[in-house]
Design a protein around this motif. Structure first.
Motif, PDB file in Angstrom:
ATOM      1  N   LYS A  32      41.366  75.305  47.752  1.00  0.00           N
ATOM      2  CA  LYS A  32      40.447  74.186  47.995  1.00  0.00           C
ATOM      3  C   LYS A  32      41.091  72.865  47.571  1.00  0.00           C
ATOM      4  CE  LYS A  32      37.377  75.963  45.166  1.00  0.00           C
ATOM      5  NZ  LYS A  32      38.029  77.203  44.717  1.00  0.00           N
ATOM      6  N   THR A  33      41.559  72.853  46.331  1.00  0.00           N
ATOM      7  CA  THR A  33      42.192  71.642  45.821  1.00  0.00           C
ATOM      8  C   THR A  33      43.406  71.289  46.667  1.00  0.00           C
ATOM      9  OG1 THR A  33      41.452  72.079  43.583  1.00  0.00           O
ATOM     10  CG2 THR A  33      43.362  70.649  43.823  1.00  0.00           C
ATOM     11  N   THR A  34      44.170  72.306  46.999  1.00  0.00           N
ATOM     12  CA  THR A  34      45.378  72.062  47.779  1.00  0.00           C
ATOM     13  C   THR A  34      45.042  71.404  49.114  1.00  0.00           C
ATOM     14  OG1 THR A  34      46.386  73.991  46.746  1.00  0.00           O
ATOM     15  CG2 THR A  34      47.453  73.137  48.726  1.00  0.00           C
ATOM     16  N   MET A  89      36.274  64.637  46.932  1.00  0.00           N
ATOM     17  CA  MET A  89      35.792  64.909  45.577  1.00  0.00           C
ATOM     18  C   MET A  89      36.096  66.350  45.201  1.00  0.00           C
ATOM     19  SD  MET A  89      32.093  63.069  46.155  1.00  0.00           S
ATOM     20  CE  MET A  89      31.801  62.362  44.561  1.00  0.00           C
ATOM     21  N   ASP A  90      36.880  66.510  44.122  1.00  0.00           N
ATOM     22  CA  ASP A  90      37.281  67.846  43.697  1.00  0.00           C
ATOM     23  C   ASP A  90      36.452  68.261  42.483  1.00  0.00           C
ATOM     24  OD1 ASP A  90      38.513  70.208  43.245  1.00  0.00           O
ATOM     25  OD2 ASP A  90      40.543  69.399  43.096  1.00  0.00           O
ATOM     26  N   GLU A  91      35.460  69.070  42.719  1.00  0.00           N
ATOM     27  CA  GLU A  91      34.549  69.508  41.647  1.00  0.00           C
ATOM     28  C   GLU A  91      34.142  68.358  40.738  1.00  0.00           C
ATOM     29  OE1 GLU A  91      35.311  73.285  39.772  1.00  0.00           O
ATOM     30  OE2 GLU A  91      37.082  73.567  41.017  1.00  0.00           O
ATOM     31  N   PRO A  92      33.603  67.298  41.327  1.00  0.00           N
ATOM     32  CA  PRO A  92      33.330  66.109  40.502  1.00  0.00           C
ATOM     33  C   PRO A  92      32.266  66.362  39.443  1.00  0.00           C
ATOM     34  CG  PRO A  92      32.299  65.879  42.654  1.00  0.00           C
ATOM     35  CD  PRO A  92      33.156  67.112  42.720  1.00  0.00           C
TER      36      PRO A  92
HETATM   37 MG   LIG Z   1      40.774  73.361  42.360  1.00  0.00          MG
END
Ligand SMILES: [Mg+2]
Ligand SMILES: Nc1ncnc2c1ncn2[C@@H]1O[C@H](COP(=O)(O)OP(=O)(O)OP(=O)(O)O)[C@@H](O)[C@H]1O
Lengths: 273, 305
Positions: A62-64, A176-179
């Motif tokens: 996901k982050t990638t 937004m990454d797990e904000p």
């Molecule tokens: Mg991640």
């Protein structure tokens, strides 16, 4: 009232215009323990005004994928365009604001000065900076807190300030990454509600990573379910929920059905490893 | 309050130990003087006394103990002698007098501060280079480390001779030795400090399209402040040491180093010790001053620990 009209406009002009298009995207990290396939054959189109959530177990990429969109990582195969350009070009055009899990505010800067950071870097005039700080503080309901320092704010307020910082320049994509990952449930509900309002008011396209099924269903127009080793997309769910979403929509049958489908998708992804 | 009492207890123990050490250290000298003055001591001759240990002498001649704290040139001066000397040469002397410790301390302080400024500036510049250039990282850092393994006491005379031959003398050679000692902690601390922002912070700047310059001024430099101050405190103490060492080989007539040297020429142990204490007090004051500035700055920056 106001919200409703902008949402309408939003729908009419936006719906079909592709903002992000990923085709057969691959990304392999070379590591000491051999190559890690973080993304495999990812195909995804994000339209203007979409609220897209990425959900999946840890390590599914996901982050990638978010970082690829933001030109912080570069794919090893396939293609991706952002606003019809390469991610690197899109960055030069200030295409997106990025919000990390940690607020990452500078302790030596007041909230207003933190929000000015991207504006200073991008060379906005002093008066324009002040104007925009006012505007975005209003948007995240932190009006009047500009002079405070990060340590004087709660975790939730800090995260809102970091969202304000990402909104301050005219990026039309918000990544937004797990904000809200580090915040408690109640604060999170509140921020989710605010985020939806903000999305409706600003006409942004949002990419949002989460581990929470209810959060994904509540927020998104499109839910991307991913699975790990190799990281890939196993399901893309177009939400049938209306854009206007009060918190209690989460008790509706429609909501429960979508959540169910997301859960199934996650389970299917797990089943084959 | 409790910590204060504990600190006081430790201090008292040190002073007590010091007094106790004065007795065996000085007893022989005291007895020699007593013999010359016609007092009866046992054993009676200097030669016999040499064969007997210091503790034996103390046991045999306990009458001489008070005298071991009051000699003119004791091997080990007693605390009150040093304090008296400090008092006489600071408060009781005009600061312009050549015999005033304040005057000498100030001479050394000037060289220290000049060297500290040069060393800190150089250290920061090198650190900036090292952080931004892989080549500098690999070429400068090893030399910086090697430079600190050479004993300064061996290097100082060479620096002074070389500089003298090109006509540089006075405060500058001392300051250069100071700088030589103080740049290193600054380099090490600043390299670490400038590299302290985490990947997320750097990525954030990247998403704004920030250039190296902006990254430096807006993120790296402010982030390095706690590291800088830690280094400065080590650096200033090293600077003082450098300035004192720089005064030794020239036979300088002024400065704390000169006082040490003169003291040892003439066996003026009280003078040596008071110069040592003056140096220690000066170092303490400088570090305390930096500590105060550090607190103020870091508090204003929201980085106070
Ligand atoms: Mg991640
Ligand atoms: N810089 C990197 N170098 C090597 N491997 C990496 C790197 N970044 C990510 N990976 C690997 O790529 C895979 C996907 O990582 P990613 O961070 O995208 O997962 P994620 O879905 O965001 O997980 P989480 O929910 O835990 O945040 C993981 O196996 C991870 O170990």
């Amino acid at each position: 009232m106001n919200t409703q009209t902008t949402t309408q406009a939003h729908l009419e002009q936006g719906a079909t215009e592709a903002v992000v298009e990923a085709k057969n995207l691959d990304l392999v990290f070379p590591t000491n323990d051999g190559p890690v396939q973080a993304l495999k054959d990812v195909n995804l189109t994000i339209n203007k005004g979409d609220f897209v959530s990425f959900i999946g177990p840890s390590g599914c990429g996901k982050t990638t994928f978010l970082r690829v969109m933001a030109a912080l990582e570069h794919p090893t195969g396939g293609s991706i365009t952002v606003n019809g350009m390469s991610p690197d070009e899109a960055r030069k055009n200030r295409a997106y604001g990025y919000v990390f899990q940690a607020a990452g505010l500078y302790p030596w800067r007041s909230i207003a000065k933190n929000i000015k950071l991207p504006l200073e870097i991008m060379g906005y005039s002093k008066s324009e900076q002040d104007k925009r700080v006012e505007q975005v503080l209003e948007l995240v309901e932190l009006a009047g807190f500009g002079g405070k320092y990060p340590w004087q704010l709660s975790g939730g307020m800090q995260q809102r300030a970091s969202i304000a910082r990402a909104l301050a320049f005219d990026a039309d994509i918000l990544l937004m990454d797990e904000p809200f990952g580090a915040l408690d449930e109640i604060v999170r509900d509140h921020l989710n509600e605010q985020l939806l309002k903000l999305w409706a008011r600003t006409n942004k396209t949002i990419g949002f990573v989460t581990h929470s099924i209810p959060e994904a269903v509540y927020l998104s127009t499109k839910i991307v379910v991913m699975s790990p080793r190799p990281g890939r997309i196993t399901d893309v769910i177009e939400s049938t929920l209306p854009r206007e979403r009060p918190l209690d929509i989460r008790d509706s049958q429609e909501f429960i059905d979508i959540a169910h489908r997301v859960r199934e998708g996650l389970r299917a992804g797990h089943a084959d490893d | 309050m409790k910590t204060f009492l504990s600190v006081l207890t430790v201090l008292a123990a040190i002073v007590a130990f010091w007094y106790a050490a004065c007795v065996p250290m000085n007893i022989k000298g005291v007895l020699d003087a007593a013999e010359r003055a016609g007092v009866e001591v046992s054993p009676a001759t200097s030669k016999e006394r040499r064969d007997l240990g210091s503790f034996g002498l103390v046991v045999n001649n306990s009458f001489a103990i008070p005298e071991t704290f009051a000699q003119d040139r004791p091997r080990l001066p007693a605390p009150h002698q040093v304090i008296t000397e400090l008092w006489k040469t600071t408060v009781m002397k005009k600061v312009t007098s050549k015999r005033s410790l304040v005057y000498h301390a100030q001479v050394t302080l000037n060289a220290t501060l000049l060297g500290f400024v040069i060393g800190t500036g150089l250290g920061i510049l090198l650190a900036v280079g090292i952080v931004h250039s892989k080549v500098m990282d690999m070429s400068v850092m090893p030399w910086a480390i090697v430079s600190q393994t050479i004993p300064i006491i061996a290097l100082a005379p060479m620096i002074i001779v070389v500089l003298y031959s090109v006509g540089v003398q006075g405060i500058l050679p001392k300051a250069i030795i100071s700088a030589y000692l103080s740049f290193f902690p600054v380099v090490v601390g600043m390299v670490k400090g400038l590299r302290s922002p985490d990947a997320m912070q750097l990525d954030l700047l990247k998403t704004y399209g920030a250039n190296t310059n902006q990254g430096f001024w807006k993120l790296r430099l402010p982030s390095s402040m706690p590291y800088l101050f830690a280094s400065l405190k080590i650096g200033i103490a090293a600077s003082l040491l450098g300035a004192i060492v720089g005064e030794l080989p020239t036979g300088a007539v002024a400065g704390l180093g000169a006082r040490l040297l003169a003291g040892s020429y003439y066996g003026q142990t009280v003078q040596i010790w008071s110069a040592l204490f003056a140096a220690a007090i000066l170092a303490g004051l400088l570090v305390a001053l930096l500590d105060l500035i550090e607190r103020g700055v870091l508090k204003r920056m929201g980085m106070a620990s």
